[in-house]
Scaffold this motif. Structure first.
Motif, PDB file in Angstrom:
ATOM      1  N   ILE A 281      22.500 -52.248  26.516  1.00 12.77           N
ATOM      2  CA  ILE A 281      21.323 -51.942  25.702  1.00 12.77           C
ATOM      3  C   ILE A 281      21.035 -53.170  24.851  1.00 12.77           C
ATOM      4  O   ILE A 281      21.939 -53.705  24.189  1.00 12.77           O
ATOM      5  CB  ILE A 281      21.557 -50.710  24.808  1.00 12.77           C
ATOM      6  CG1 ILE A 281      21.723 -49.464  25.679  1.00 12.77           C
ATOM      7  CG2 ILE A 281      20.400 -50.519  23.831  1.00 12.77           C
ATOM      8  CD1 ILE A 281      22.063 -48.201  24.896  1.00 12.77           C
ATOM      9  N   CYS A 282      19.795 -53.637  24.882  1.00 12.32           N
ATOM     10  CA  CYS A 282      19.423 -54.809  24.095  1.00 12.32           C
ATOM     11  C   CYS A 282      19.502 -54.455  22.608  1.00 12.32           C
ATOM     12  O   CYS A 282      18.952 -53.450  22.163  1.00 12.32           O
ATOM     13  CB  CYS A 282      18.022 -55.278  24.465  1.00 12.32           C
ATOM     14  SG  CYS A 282      17.503 -56.768  23.577  1.00 12.32           S
ATOM     15  N   ASP A 283      20.186 -55.310  21.869  1.00 14.94           N
ATOM     16  CA  ASP A 283      20.364 -55.089  20.437  1.00 14.94           C
ATOM     17  C   ASP A 283      19.515 -56.049  19.607  1.00 14.94           C
ATOM     18  O   ASP A 283      19.747 -56.208  18.417  1.00 14.94           O
ATOM     19  CB  ASP A 283      21.847 -55.244  20.076  1.00 14.94           C
ATOM     20  CG  ASP A 283      22.199 -54.546  18.770  1.00 14.94           C
ATOM     21  OD1 ASP A 283      21.625 -53.473  18.506  1.00 14.94           O
ATOM     22  OD2 ASP A 283      23.042 -55.075  18.024  1.00 14.94           O
ATOM     23  N   GLY A 284      18.549 -56.683  20.261  1.00 10.75           N
ATOM     24  CA  GLY A 284      17.654 -57.600  19.555  1.00 10.75           C
ATOM     25  C   GLY A 284      17.782 -59.019  20.077  1.00 10.75           C
ATOM     26  O   GLY A 284      18.583 -59.322  20.955  1.00 10.75           O
ATOM     27  N   ILE A 285      16.956 -59.912  19.539  1.00 13.82           N
ATOM     28  CA  ILE A 285      16.943 -61.325  19.926  1.00 13.82           C
ATOM     29  C   ILE A 285      17.474 -62.141  18.757  1.00 13.82           C
ATOM     30  O   ILE A 285      16.960 -62.047  17.645  1.00 13.82           O
ATOM     31  CB  ILE A 285      15.520 -61.794  20.292  1.00 13.82           C
ATOM     32  CG1 ILE A 285      14.907 -60.885  21.350  1.00 13.82           C
ATOM     33  CG2 ILE A 285      15.544 -63.240  20.774  1.00 13.82           C
ATOM     34  CD1 ILE A 285      15.619 -60.881  22.670  1.00 13.82           C
TER      35      ILE A 285
ATOM     36  N   ALA B 113      29.245 -65.613  25.390  1.00 15.60           N
ATOM     37  CA  ALA B 113      27.981 -65.649  24.665  1.00 15.60           C
ATOM     38  C   ALA B 113      27.392 -67.050  24.695  1.00 15.60           C
ATOM     39  O   ALA B 113      28.111 -68.053  24.657  1.00 15.60           O
ATOM     40  CB  ALA B 113      28.175 -65.209  23.214  1.00 15.60           C
ATOM     41  N   ALA B 114      26.073 -67.110  24.737  1.00 20.11           N
ATOM     42  CA  ALA B 114      25.360 -68.350  24.481  1.00 20.11           C
ATOM     43  C   ALA B 114      25.290 -68.531  22.963  1.00 20.11           C
ATOM     44  O   ALA B 114      25.578 -67.614  22.195  1.00 20.11           O
ATOM     45  CB  ALA B 114      23.957 -68.284  25.090  1.00 20.11           C
ATOM     46  N   SER B 115      24.905 -69.713  22.527  1.00 19.48           N
ATOM     47  CA  SER B 115      24.823 -69.948  21.087  1.00 19.48           C
ATOM     48  C   SER B 115      23.706 -69.131  20.457  1.00 19.48           C
ATOM     49  O   SER B 115      23.753 -68.812  19.274  1.00 19.48           O
ATOM     50  CB  SER B 115      24.605 -71.440  20.810  1.00 19.48           C
ATOM     51  OG  SER B 115      23.419 -71.888  21.465  1.00 19.48           O
ATOM     52  N   MET B 116      22.698 -68.756  21.248  1.00 21.93           N
ATOM     53  CA  MET B 116      21.619 -67.901  20.769  1.00 21.93           C
ATOM     54  C   MET B 116      20.905 -67.316  21.982  1.00 21.93           C
ATOM     55  O   MET B 116      20.989 -67.847  23.083  1.00 21.93           O
ATOM     56  CB  MET B 116      20.645 -68.676  19.892  1.00 21.93           C
ATOM     57  CG  MET B 116      20.168 -69.992  20.462  1.00 21.93           C
ATOM     58  SD  MET B 116      19.239 -70.940  19.253  1.00 21.93           S
ATOM     59  CE  MET B 116      19.159 -72.547  20.056  1.00 21.93           C
ATOM     60  N   GLY B 117      20.225 -66.200  21.769  1.00 19.83           N
ATOM     61  CA  GLY B 117      19.523 -65.552  22.875  1.00 19.83           C
ATOM     62  C   GLY B 117      19.418 -64.057  22.656  1.00 19.83           C
ATOM     63  O   GLY B 117      19.342 -63.580  21.518  1.00 19.83           O
ATOM     64  N   ALA B 118      19.422 -63.282  23.751  1.00 21.23           N
ATOM     65  CA  ALA B 118      19.312 -61.827  23.669  1.00 21.23           C
ATOM     66  C   ALA B 118      20.691 -61.223  23.454  1.00 21.23           C
ATOM     67  O   ALA B 118      21.642 -61.556  24.153  1.00 21.23           O
ATOM     68  CB  ALA B 118      18.693 -61.278  24.949  1.00 21.23           C
ATOM     69  N   ALA B 119      20.808 -60.344  22.449  1.00 17.68           N
ATOM     70  CA  ALA B 119      22.083 -59.681  22.158  1.00 17.68           C
ATOM     71  C   ALA B 119      22.123 -58.320  22.847  1.00 17.68           C
ATOM     72  O   ALA B 119      21.111 -57.614  22.911  1.00 17.68           O
ATOM     73  CB  ALA B 119      22.261 -59.520  20.651  1.00 17.68           C
ATOM     74  N   PHE B 120      23.300 -57.950  23.368  1.00 17.61           N
ATOM     75  CA  PHE B 120      23.456 -56.686  24.069  1.00 17.61           C
ATOM     76  C   PHE B 120      24.705 -55.958  23.588  1.00 17.61           C
ATOM     77  O   PHE B 120      25.723 -56.585  23.295  1.00 17.61           O
ATOM     78  CB  PHE B 120      23.589 -56.899  25.585  1.00 17.61           C
ATOM     79  CG  PHE B 120      22.403 -57.555  26.231  1.00 17.61           C
ATOM     80  CD1 PHE B 120      21.292 -56.811  26.580  1.00 17.61           C
ATOM     81  CD2 PHE B 120      22.400 -58.919  26.469  1.00 17.61           C
ATOM     82  CE1 PHE B 120      20.202 -57.414  27.180  1.00 17.61           C
ATOM     83  CE2 PHE B 120      21.309 -59.532  27.073  1.00 17.61           C
ATOM     84  CZ  PHE B 120      20.206 -58.781  27.419  1.00 17.61           C
TER      85      PHE B 120
END
Length: 506
Positions: free
Chosen positions: A333-337, A406-413
């Motif tokens: 589930i996407c938890d935001g960007i 994890a990438a340093s930034m992006g879509a969180a799940f």
């Protein structure tokens, strides 16, 4: 011909009168000059099975027949003085896909706030398909490719789909997204019980006429103090559908949902009703354990966050998922960007592709770069995305989630094998598993929301997420899966790339 009930017909006539202000006369199938004045907001309210979607579909079909342009997120024709527009919106991709599966052209609220910027050369194809220009000659595209695009658009009014049929990818013809500046005429908002006041204010800025479709028995948005945005409307602006229609009358799932309106009903009486329904109809199932295989595509619905985390941990354990990686087919589930403001364009790219908070996603495998994931966005029209990802796996008795990569930034799940009932609003699945002990705990808690016991609101929302079968789970047990977890049930094609390159990250 669809036969509308008396309350549907009355609501249809009232909405027809309201649409006259936007220059649309449904009764006489005429487009008129728009009336000058402030915005109009009307709410069509009714519980599950009262025919809200049927009424919406009838109105939308009439608008399309009249030539009113259905605006979606993928393409919008140029403004003209005689042009009339409408859009059907839902808070989530899954809710929008439920409408599209019923023949209603729908997109998300978020996507209508932005408009795509087309490559000028490929925009000529879109203008031609929309009937606004002559057939173009495009370097690199054959007549056969254009014929395929035209044939596709005649059967499905999707501009990206038509351009894909010509051999183009989204990244070829959509160069970016910009905040919408031009207003639209009519907006129909489904699942409007999920709207918060800020979203409603944004929609008022875009649409001169808004019609909200909502269920007052659902849960209010978080942060709204138990109230829904349409509750503040004057009574004269609310149309109520009270009848349960014939096609819904013999539905044990809806029978259970409507039984919750009885103020004298106690939890244990309700559980006995479920047991009786299960003996009489296989659309209701009482089970001592969670069906693990079903969790992969339809999350177990819980009230308590601790229950959700325990079920997710058990799901991963029973499939033998390694702690440091995900298996293809695991639900998320996407938890935001999580991107800084300087990467606003990349944020919009991800969100317009469906990676908005609460979106359901299936993990397909590692992406092309470390920290990137290939995912399938459930309910999105173009579901495959390759994106920088931050995966968070929560575990019982641990305050901080474990991050396998994890990438340093992006879509969180976060994991999606189980989710809270609040997060499930707006979604539907063919089969739904509801964790009964959590509803019982809410009943013992004794809390009320807008004068209704919380357990009844939770049970109502969870039950009405089931399209065909409801599973009432009674114990903390999981079944043993009979097959390995895979993503083979999804239609896999090369994903559209949405990546943060080293150049844009600097």
């Amino acid at each position: 011909m669809i036969q509308l009930s008396e309350d549907q017909a009355e609501a249809h006539d009232r909405i027809s009168e309201i649409l006259l202000g936007s220059g649309v006369d449904i009764a006489n199938l005429e487009l008129l000059p728009t009336a000058q004045g402030g915005e109009t907001v009307t709410a069509v309210l009714g519980k599950a099975g009262s025919g809200k979607t049927l009424l919406l579909a009838e109105i939308v079909n009439a608008l399309i027949e009249m030539g009113v342009e259905a605006v979606s997120a993928d393409y919008e024709s140029k403004n003209r003085a005689d042009k009339r527009t409408f859009a059907v919106l839902a808070p989530t991709n899954k809710a929008a896909s439920v409408l599209r599966n019923r023949g209603v052209p729908a997109t998300t609220i978020h996507r209508i706030l932005y408009t795509p910027v087309y490559d000028p050369e490929y925009e000529k194809i879109a203008e031609w398909l929309a009937g606004e220009a002559l057939r173009p000659v495009i370097e690199g595209l054959t007549d056969t490719a254009l014929d395929r695009a035209e044939a596709f658009y005649k059967t499905q009014k999707s501009m990206p789909g038509a351009l894909a049929a010509a051999g183009l990818r989204g990244s070829d013809f959509i160069t970016g997204w910009t905040r919408r500046e031009s207003p639209l005429d009519i907006g129909f908002i489904d699942e409007s019980s999920m709207l918060d006041d800020r979203q409603l204010s944004d929609l008022k800025d875009i649409f001169s006429t808004l019609v909200l479709f909502g269920d007052p028995a659902q849960l209010a948005p978080v942060g709204q103090s138990g109230s829904m945005s349409f509750e503040a409307l004057p009574e004269s602006s609310k149309l109520v559908l009270s009848r349960v229609h014939r096609q819904e009358a013999d539905n044990p799932i809806l029978d259970l949902a409507h039984a919750l309106s009885d103020p004298d009903l106690e939890f244990h009486d309700f559980e006995h009703m479920i047991e009786r329904a299960a003996k009489e109809d296989d659309r209701v199932v009482v089970s001592p354990r969670v069906n693990t295989e079903l969790m992969a595509r339809s999350p177990v619905l819980t009230w308590r966050n601790a229950t959700r985390i325990r079920l997710i941990h058990a799901f991963r354990s029973v499939y033998g998922a390694p702690q440091a990686e995900l298996l293809a087919g695991e639900p998320l589930i996407c938890d935001g960007i999580e991107l800084p403001m300087k990467h606003r364009k990349r944020r919009i790219d991800l969100e317009t592709r469906g990676l908005i908070k609460g979106a359901q996603v299936i993990y397909l495998g590692a992406g092309r770069k470390p920290g990137f994931s290939r995912v399938w966005v459930v309910g999105a029209e173009d579901p495959q995305v390759n994106a920088a990802s931050i995966i968070k796996i929560e575990a019982p008795d641990q305050e901080e989630p474990f991050i396998p990569f994890a990438a340093s930034m992006g879509a969180a799940f976060v994991h999606g094998a189980a989710c809270t009932i609040h997060k499930a609003q707006g979604s539907q699945w063919p089969e739904v598993q509801l964790f009964g002990p959590d509803i019982e705990a809410a009943a013992r808690f004794g809390r009320s929301e807008a004068g209704i016991p919380l357990w009844k609101r939770l049970a109502y929302v969870a039950i009405t997420r089931a399209e065909h079968r409801l599973h009432w789970v009674t114990r903390y047990m999981l079944s043993k899966p009979t097959t390995p977890l895979t993503a083979d049930d999804l239609k896999i094609a090369p994903p559209t790339e949405l990546v943060l390159t080293s150049e844009t990250a600097e």
